[in-house]
Design an enzyme around this catalytic site. Structure first.
Site, short mmCIF file in Angstrom:
data_model
loop_
_atom_site.label_atom_id
_atom_site.label_comp_id
_atom_site.label_asym_id
_atom_site.label_seq_id
_atom_site.Cartn_x
_atom_site.Cartn_y
_atom_site.Cartn_z
N SER A 265 0.85 -1.20 0.00
CA SER A 265 0.00 0.00 0.00
C SER A 265 0.88 1.25 0.00
CB SER A 265 -0.89 0.01 1.24
OG SER A 265 -0.08 0.25 2.38
N LYS A 266 0.23 2.36 -0.25
CA LYS A 266 0.94 3.64 -0.22
C LYS A 266 1.58 3.85 1.15
CE LYS A 266 -0.66 8.10 0.50
NZ LYS A 266 0.51 8.61 1.20
N ARG A 267 0.85 3.43 2.18
CA ARG A 267 1.37 3.58 3.54
C ARG A 267 2.68 2.82 3.74
NH1 ARG A 267 -2.75 1.49 6.38
NH2 ARG A 267 -4.24 2.23 4.86
N ASP A 270 5.40 4.91 2.34
CA ASP A 270 5.74 6.02 3.24
C ASP A 270 6.58 5.51 4.41
OD1 ASP A 270 4.18 7.54 1.61
OD2 ASP A 270 2.44 7.62 2.95
#
Ligand code: GLU
Length: 509
Positions: A265-267, A270
């Site tokens: 995921s994008k998380r 990050d």
């Protein structure tokens, strides 16, 4: 294949484009090109509550950057326009009404509050999240549970309603996935999905089937996360009388977190410090900026290449492919069923390989942009090409050209004198002083001539070359990196070389 191949990428424009989405585009594109088919971009924007300003333009720009340009799209038009579902709103209702007439769908008048009450009322230990389906529908307010007169009255009053599919009980629904083979579902496990919403917009389920039919889509590639929707879609194709036209499905394996546990995921990006979106995405709601592969310095060819092999190989050990090779070799037989682990180190390896493959000319514009982004406007292209040739093997990302190449054009802002000092002495200082003098009168400013002079002077002073190269490098470059130091001197020119030696000497004295 008898029918002309038509494939589509059908994103909902709700934010940044995840690399899994780009891989879906890529497989669609490769399949289309391989079969002389047509690649369609259709924007699935029927959920108005999820509308995000700029998200559609962003998707188009991503496809352009990747070189995966659709043949038909909202931007390019085409025979099945419009390609934005919100602009096709009026086309869907008739099909939902047809299903109601046939008894395959029904009107449901339940308010959000009634739906919430249902979830509480029918919750049991075995069934913690009860669904609106065959066991419950008769107890709700819809055209199956209410009499005809009451339904007529409610419709006449203009009460808001949705149209739901009536999922049959205990039917086995089967289709052949191009990657997974035969896949079966029990119809009782799926709830009565909403097809048409109270605002008159279709949901994804109805719109995707109607549009795939009307746009004559022959093959549909999408992420594995859409597999649970397949039973609803199969029934819609069947009930609408189009089952023989249903596209062949290919549900693509997930792209997994680096440790293999769950979808990337994008998380995760990050958290672990790597990009997940194709390009920078600025969320218009909170202005939060998420960095993309493009801005981090990836070449589109490398990005495409690394995505192609996340879940596919050509049956050999080959990892580097041009788009032409991919079009030629791509085959669904070699797409894996299991998820593919993403590795950022591997992603960077691809980029490094692609930078190395490039001729300076092809990188020139991109490197210029990196320099401009750092506040340096270049005029002389000729030198830039030479610099690119000298340093490209040392660059993993395009942005590395700044660190590896900017000292050719501007004197280093800082000089790592600390690395020279421990072994610095008067003899060396004298050597560089004499070298600077001799270089001033050197007429033939070539690497060979500079090297000869350097060697002769070292011999005269009785200092080993190895002792002198590092200080020379640090004076010219600022640190312990870069290509052969004599090549650097040859390229930056006489005046600049002498100036940097003098500055170095001053700092060391
Ligand atoms: N609109 C869906 C999405 O956002 C498309 C899924 C499909 O390809 O059927 O991914």
């Amino acid at each position: 294949m008898d029918k002309k191949v038509r494939v589509r990428f059908a994103p909902s424009p709700t934010g940044g484009l995840h690399l899994g989405g780009v891989r879906t585009v890529l497989y669609n594109y490769l399949f289309a090109k391989q079969h002389n088919g047509t690649f369609v971009l259709r924007i699935e924007d029927t959920d108005q509550t999820r509308f995000v300003e700029g998200a559609e333009e962003y998707i188009q720009e991503c496809l352009t950057w990747c070189g995966l340009v659709p043949d038909e799209s909202p931007l390019h038009g085409g025979p099945y326009a419009p390609y934005r579902q919100s602009e096709r709103k009026d086309m869907y209702r008739q099909y939902a009404e047809q299903l109601v007439k046939q008894g395959n769908a029904y009107y449901a008048f339940d308010t959000p509050q009634e739906l919430e009450e249902m979830r509480v009322k029918f919750k049991t230990e075995e069934n913690p999240s009860p669904q609106y389906g065959h066991t419950i529908r008769e107890k709700m307010r819809n055209s199956l549970s209410l009499g005809q007169a009451e339904v007529g009255r409610l419709l006449g009053e203009g009460l808001p309603y949705v149209i739901r599919i009536k999922m049959p009980e205990n039917e086995t629904l089967t289709f052949t996935d191009m990657i997974r083979g035969e896949v079966s579902f029990n119809s009782s496990l799926t709830d009565d999905k909403v097809l048409l919403k109270a605002d008159g917009m279709p949901t994804y389920h109805l719109a995707v089937v109607v549009d795939d039919y009307l746009m004559k889509i022959t093959h549909a590639f999408r992420g594995e996360e859409w597999l649970p929707s397949a039973p609803v879609h199969i029934l819609l194709w069947k009930y609408l009388g189009w089952i023989n036209e249903m596209p062949q499905w290919a549900h693509l394996p997930l792209i997994l977190k680096p440790d293999g546990h769950g979808k990337l995921s994008k998380r995760d990006g990050d958290r672990l410090g790597f990009p997940v979106f194709a390009m920078n995405w600025k969320d218009p709601k909170n202005a939060e900026l998420t960095t993309g592969f493009r801005e981090l310095g990836f070449l589109p060819e490398a990005f495409i290449n690394l995505l192609a092999v996340l879940g596919w190989n050509d049956g050999t050990e080959q990892e580097l492919f041009t788009i032409e090779e991919l079009i030629e070799r791509f085959s669904l037989d070699h797409v894996h069923k299991g998820g593919a682990k993403f590795s950022y180190d591997k992603a960077k390896w691809f980029n490094h390989e692609w930078i190395k493959r490039y001729k300076a000319e092809g990188l020139r514009q991109k490197v210029k942009e990196v320099f401009t982004g750092n506040g340096l406007e270049l005029k002389e292209d000729e030198n830039l090409d030479k610099v690119i040739e000298l340093v490209k093997d040392r660059c993993t990302l395009l942005t590395d050209f700044w660190q590896q190449g900017s000292f050719f054009f501007v004197a280093p802002a800082t000089i790592d004198v600390a690395s020279i000092k421990p072994k610095w002495n008067d003899d060396k200082a004298m050597f560089f002083d004499i070298l600077a003098e001799k270089l001033t009168v050197l007429e033939d400013w070539t690497a060979e001539a500079i090297e000869t002079l350097f060697k002769e002077t070292a011999a005269e002073k009785n200092i080993k070359m190895g002792e002198l190269q590092l200080p020379f490098r640090i004076m010219l470059v600022g640190g312990k990196f870069g290509p052969a130091v004599i090549d650097i001197a040859a390229l930056i020119g006489k005046e600049e070389t002498i100036k940097r030696i003098r500055t170095g000497l001053k700092l060391l004295s």
